[in-house]
Design an enzyme around this catalytic site. Sequence first.
Site, PDB file in Angstrom:
ATOM      1  N   GLY A   1      23.059   8.907 -44.099  1.00 53.19           N
ATOM      2  CA  GLY A   1      22.118   8.954 -45.396  1.00 53.19           C
ATOM      3  C   GLY A   1      20.464   9.686 -44.908  1.00 53.19           C
ATOM      4  N   ASP A   2      20.185   8.838 -44.120  1.00 44.43           N
ATOM      5  CA  ASP A   2      19.269   9.364 -43.491  1.00 44.43           C
ATOM      6  C   ASP A   2      18.907  10.724 -42.219  1.00 44.43           C
ATOM      7  OD1 ASP A   2      16.372   7.158 -44.503  1.00 44.43           O
ATOM      8  OD2 ASP A   2      17.986   5.889 -43.383  1.00 44.43           O
TER       9      ASP A   2
END
Length: 382
Positions: A166-167
Amino acid sequence: MLDLTQVLAGPYCTMLLADMGADVVKIERPGGDLIRSNPPFVDDSGAEAYGGYFQSVNRGKKSIELNFGDEEDREDFLSLVEEADVLVENYRAGTMEKYDLGYETLTEYNPDLIYSSIRGFGDPRTGETDRQGQPSFDLIAQALGGVMEITGQEDGPPTKVGPGIGDLFTAALNCVGILAAVNHRAQTGEGQYVDTGMYDSMISMTERAIYQQSYTGEAPTRQGNSHPTLFPYDAFETADGYAVIAAFNDRHWSDLCDVMGRADLATEYPTTADRLKNREILRAELEEWAAERETDALVDALEGQVPAAPVQTTEEIFEDPHVHARDMLVTVEQPGSDTDVEIAGSAIKMSKTEPRPRGRAPLLDEHREELLGEEAETTADD
């Protein structure tokens, strides 16, 4: 490049650019990036300047500590903005505006500035939603973006992907956006705003689930290590570990059956449709064959004919000659320790301007004198 980011998504984005030669100035809040104190440490967390988390994604940057609530620090920041090419921040929407340091204000000081933000739910400038301003982390993005729903075993719960995608995927997309904006400015002289949201990025990454939903009207869900439209494309337990086999096209399937001594399977299930329809029968055959062989022997038998690989531990990655030949492990200094450490190298390889980590991560406020002509309060021994 001014880097106002912390934790993972923003620092990873600016790390990619630092590896490619950008002069990245990390502007840290009072006390520094939240992850400076995160483990692991080589030996003594009290003596070492930062842990592995910070070291890995902040290598090759400069550091200055500024408090935007302090007028003098704001003036110092604006003096840096005037000379900057790119600014990256990953605060919640509206945070920079609280200090009168938003995009519109900063472009008054530097009209050509490329201003980039990484947020959980994007910025109102590029599409306003009621989620903006909410905090977001990798786990939140993976949950909302459909990643967890399609990850894990069929009879198990929704599962987070191990690396913080997600990052990291958001960071990679944001890096692409910044480079596109730099190219646009080189051609037109115009700066612009670049915005990448974590939720948006996860939807982009789960593109397969999106088109499956649209084409079939059914929501995809978990199916372990297998693939919804390809077989065999899976992990199989061996006598001493696991190996993956990707023999989904007709030629690879035929070659796999030859190695297995099962020409009958190649004859009975010659097409992709045949294999998908009978995947459970075929999976059982492959599981029985794999279980009787050690991982290395299985992979060696298939290598050169059928795509296959061992499921490696990190320890095995460190021993892999390919990894060393590709400079994917880089040695850097660990301040406060007598031991150097290894971090992941750059996967981007170029013939003229080779990306590479350019030294260790900075000490907090280490480059104040270089950047502002003021003596830093901290020293290399702190």
